[in-house]
Design an enzyme around this catalytic site. Structure first.
Site, PDB file in Angstrom:
ATOM      1  N   ASN A   1       6.412  -5.163   5.425  1.00  0.00           N
ATOM      2  CA  ASN A   1       6.960  -6.829   5.654  1.00  0.00           C
ATOM      3  C   ASN A   1       6.948  -7.710   4.479  1.00  0.00           C
ATOM      4  O   ASN A   1       8.049  -8.190   4.042  1.00  0.00           O
ATOM      5  CB  ASN A   1       6.171  -7.229   6.664  1.00  0.00           C
ATOM      6  CG  ASN A   1       6.004  -6.469   8.157  1.00  0.00           C
ATOM      7  OD1 ASN A   1       7.331  -6.532   8.572  1.00  0.00           O
ATOM      8  ND2 ASN A   1       4.993  -5.836   8.522  1.00  0.00           N
TER       9      ASN A   1
ATOM     10  N   ASP B   1       1.532   1.580   8.790  1.00  0.00           N
ATOM     11  CA  ASP B   1       1.154   0.656   9.970  1.00  0.00           C
ATOM     12  C   ASP B   1       2.484   0.567  11.010  1.00  0.00           C
ATOM     13  O   ASP B   1       2.062   0.235  12.121  1.00  0.00           O
ATOM     14  CB  ASP B   1       1.095  -0.905   9.654  1.00  0.00           C
ATOM     15  CG  ASP B   1      -0.107  -0.874   8.597  1.00  0.00           C
ATOM     16  OD1 ASP B   1      -1.184   0.135   8.869  1.00  0.00           O
ATOM     17  OD2 ASP B   1      -0.224  -2.073   7.895  1.00  0.00           O
TER      18      ASP B   1
ATOM     19  N   GLU C   1      -9.041  -1.406  12.956  1.00  0.00           N
ATOM     20  CA  GLU C   1      -9.480  -2.449  11.901  1.00  0.00           C
ATOM     21  C   GLU C   1      -9.360  -3.533  12.417  1.00  0.00           C
ATOM     22  O   GLU C   1     -10.126  -4.664  11.916  1.00  0.00           O
ATOM     23  CB  GLU C   1      -9.417  -2.078  10.434  1.00  0.00           C
ATOM     24  CG  GLU C   1      -7.725  -2.242  10.226  1.00  0.00           C
ATOM     25  CD  GLU C   1      -7.550  -1.852   8.896  1.00  0.00           C
ATOM     26  OE1 GLU C   1      -8.417  -1.730   8.051  1.00  0.00           O
ATOM     27  OE2 GLU C   1      -6.222  -1.900   8.387  1.00  0.00           O
TER      28      GLU C   1
ATOM     29  N   THR D   1       5.789   2.000   5.366  1.00  0.00           N
ATOM     30  CA  THR D   1       4.490   1.348   5.923  1.00  0.00           C
ATOM     31  C   THR D   1       3.936   2.459   6.844  1.00  0.00           C
ATOM     32  O   THR D   1       4.480   2.934   7.582  1.00  0.00           O
ATOM     33  CB  THR D   1       4.673   0.011   6.630  1.00  0.00           C
ATOM     34  OG1 THR D   1       3.365  -0.289   7.285  1.00  0.00           O
ATOM     35  CG2 THR D   1       5.565   0.217   8.009  1.00  0.00           C
TER      36      THR D   1
ATOM     37  N   ARG E   1      -3.730   7.547   4.733  1.00  0.00           N
ATOM     38  CA  ARG E   1      -2.482   7.221   4.025  1.00  0.00           C
ATOM     39  C   ARG E   1      -1.999   8.089   2.872  1.00  0.00           C
ATOM     40  O   ARG E   1      -1.006   7.819   2.426  1.00  0.00           O
ATOM     41  CB  ARG E   1      -2.390   5.588   3.907  1.00  0.00           C
ATOM     42  CG  ARG E   1      -2.875   5.172   2.688  1.00  0.00           C
ATOM     43  CD  ARG E   1      -2.707   3.731   2.424  1.00  0.00           C
ATOM     44  NE  ARG E   1      -3.318   3.181   1.267  1.00  0.00           N
ATOM     45  CZ  ARG E   1      -3.528   1.923   0.941  1.00  0.00           C
ATOM     46  NH1 ARG E   1      -3.242   0.913   1.607  1.00  0.00           N
ATOM     47  NH2 ARG E   1      -3.826   1.528  -0.181  1.00  0.00           N
TER      48      ARG E   1
ATOM     49  N   MET F   1      -6.935   2.449  10.361  1.00  0.00           N
ATOM     50  CA  MET F   1      -6.048   1.408   9.600  1.00  0.00           C
ATOM     51  C   MET F   1      -5.075   0.692  10.501  1.00  0.00           C
ATOM     52  O   MET F   1      -4.363   1.472  11.554  1.00  0.00           O
ATOM     53  CB  MET F   1      -5.424   1.948   8.370  1.00  0.00           C
ATOM     54  CG  MET F   1      -6.797   2.168   7.459  1.00  0.00           C
ATOM     55  SD  MET F   1      -5.709   3.136   5.917  1.00  0.00           S
ATOM     56  CE  MET F   1      -5.466   1.304   4.797  1.00  0.00           C
ATOM     57  N   GLY F   2      -4.616  -0.672  10.352  1.00  0.00           N
ATOM     58  CA  GLY F   2      -3.578  -1.054  10.949  1.00  0.00           C
ATOM     59  C   GLY F   2      -4.162  -2.489  11.760  1.00  0.00           C
ATOM     60  O   GLY F   2      -4.912  -2.292  12.566  1.00  0.00           O
ATOM     61  N   ARG F   3      -4.388  -3.573  10.826  1.00  0.00           N
ATOM     62  CA  ARG F   3      -4.707  -4.716  11.198  1.00  0.00           C
ATOM     63  C   ARG F   3      -4.301  -5.285  12.327  1.00  0.00           C
ATOM     64  O   ARG F   3      -4.907  -5.871  13.190  1.00  0.00           O
ATOM     65  CB  ARG F   3      -4.982  -5.680  10.052  1.00  0.00           C
ATOM     66  CG  ARG F   3      -5.790  -6.958  10.138  1.00  0.00           C
ATOM     67  CD  ARG F   3      -6.345  -7.369   8.919  1.00  0.00           C
ATOM     68  NE  ARG F   3      -7.300  -6.374   8.474  1.00  0.00           N
ATOM     69  CZ  ARG F   3      -8.475  -6.167   9.009  1.00  0.00           C
ATOM     70  NH1 ARG F   3      -9.063  -6.891  10.093  1.00  0.00           N
ATOM     71  NH2 ARG F   3      -9.408  -5.268   8.449  1.00  0.00           N
TER      72      ARG F   3
ATOM     73  N   GLY G   1       0.939  -1.321   0.004  1.00  0.00           N
ATOM     74  CA  GLY G   1      -0.119   0.100  -0.112  1.00  0.00           C
ATOM     75  C   GLY G   1       0.906   1.280  -0.095  1.00  0.00           C
ATOM     76  O   GLY G   1       1.658   1.498   0.656  1.00  0.00           O
TER      77      GLY G   1
END
Length: 387
Positions: A107, A137, A237, A135, A289, A180-182, A12
């Site tokens: 990652n 995240d 999320e 990222t 983002r 966001m950020g699973r 992303g």
């Protein structure tokens, strides 16, 4: 054949991915011994097809726009790769005269970066591979933080600050904001900095590092209703129950990615149904983002520096590494760049440490706020309320 340098984006986009591209391209163009400076069009698919952008054909004016341009100017992807793909990539890089490959991503991209490096060695293709962290995240291992996080954190903190002002002025409901950020709660946690806007911060913050208890959440929500009649809640999320399953069912799975329903909408409906009180959900989603308006200047400058350092590492022969940002000091803020062996970051997720999460699991500690504050750049706008 000339020693060419190729940059590829994976995963992303962020608000500063193009800043890293700018740092890498301008450094490579100025480095003796580098032939053409190329960008893979559309991520790894562009590497496989040999579709490249030649930056020697791009004017300085357009290059100068990169640091403040959102998304990926060369295109990115989440294309899964198998062993045959890695062998084809190694062959294609050799055929294109690529001597150095820079992979910017998270990652999954760092995993691909390491595997491409190994595939090139196995094929006898002399290609040096270096990773550029990217990222929003902030879940890349072996570094303090990654480019992309500071801007996402600034966006969410500023947005939640404005929502808190709205609720302060009209305290008639619970507002649940989804970030966001699973698997990692770094962005969600950054909403705590909203309090610095002057109209309070979120009342509750729920992170994926803790199992989510619906009963405890409803108790927290009822307390807000009883005490104030309103409140702001920020959730990740990726909230999951004690068994690991998402609090909302998955809608679709594609490769490594699973798509779930909106957690914020589910929880707002839960409040309405179980507590009989007004609630609404808000989900900034991709705005979080993509926003250049809320881009962090610290994030942008570090992203540029990471791109430059990746070129220096590659052309000096220090490959099979990822550029990492390590904190030297928080007050005043100072960081340095180092080079992390790529195997230390391949598919390794870095989550929030216990010391950054409060005991009840519905907020963050001042230690987190001190850590995060320098990364969002300048102070948030101040608001006033007489209520």
């Amino acid at each position: 054949m000339a020693d060419n340098l190729l940059v590829v984006h994976g995963g992303g986009p962020t608000a500063v991915l193009n800043a890293s591209l700018y740092g890498a391209v301008t450094e490579a163009l100025a480095t003796p011994g580098v032939g053409r400076v190329l960008g893979a069009r559309g991520g790894m698919g562009g590497v496989l097809s040999g579709e490249f952008i030649d930056f020697s054909q791009v004017g300085e004016g357009e290059l100068g726009l990169l640091p403040r341009s959102p998304s990926s100017a060369i295109g990115t992807s989440r294309r899964p790769l198998d062993a045959a793909d890695y062998a084809r990539i190694a062959e294609g890089l050799g055929r294109a005269g690529v001597r150095w490959l820079l992979c910017a991503g998270g990652n999954g991209t760092m995993d691909a970066c390491g595997k491409i490096w190994a595939a090139c060695a196995d094929a006898g293709v002399d290609v040096g591979v270096v990773g550029i962290p990217k990222t929003m995240d902030n879940d890349i291992a072996a570094c303090d933080h990654a480019p992309g996080y500071g801007s996402a954190a600034r966006y969410l903190a500023a947005g939640v600050s404005e929502v808190c002002a709205d609720v302060c002025g009209l305290p008639i409901h619970l507002v649940i904001v989804e970030a966001m950020g699973r698997n990692a709660g770094w962005v969600t946690a950054a909403s705590s900095l909203a309090a610095e806007g002057g109209c309070g911060g979120p009342d509750l913050i729920y992170l994926p590092e803790r199992d989510f208890d619906e009963r405890a959440f409803l108790d927290d929500a009822q307390r807000l209703i009883d005490e104030r009649g309103a409140g702001v809640v920020v959730v990740s999320e990726g909230l999951h129950a004690a068994g690991g399953e998402s609090v909302v069912p998955p809608l679709m799975a594609v490769g490594r990615a699973t798509y779930f329903g909106d957690v914020s909408a589910y929880l707002a409906q839960l409040v309405i149904r179980e507590l009989g009180y007004k609630a609404r959900s808000e989900k900034p989603g991709l705005f979080g983002r993509a926003s250049i308006a809320w881009q962090s200047d610290v994030d942008r400058e570090e992203a540029i520096a990471c791109g430059r350092e990746a070129v220096r590492a590659a052309t000096s022969g220090d490959t099979g590494v990822m550029v990492g940002i390590q904190r030297v000091s928080t007050e005043p803020y100072e960081a340095r760049l180092d080079r992390v062996p790529i195997e230390r970051v391949m598919l390794e997720e870095r989550t929030m440490p216990d010391g950054f999460i409060n005991e009840r699991g519905n907020g963050v500690t001042e230690a987190f706020c001190r850590w995060a504050r320098p990364l969002i750049g300048g102070a948030l706008p101040r608001h006033v309320s007489f209520t």
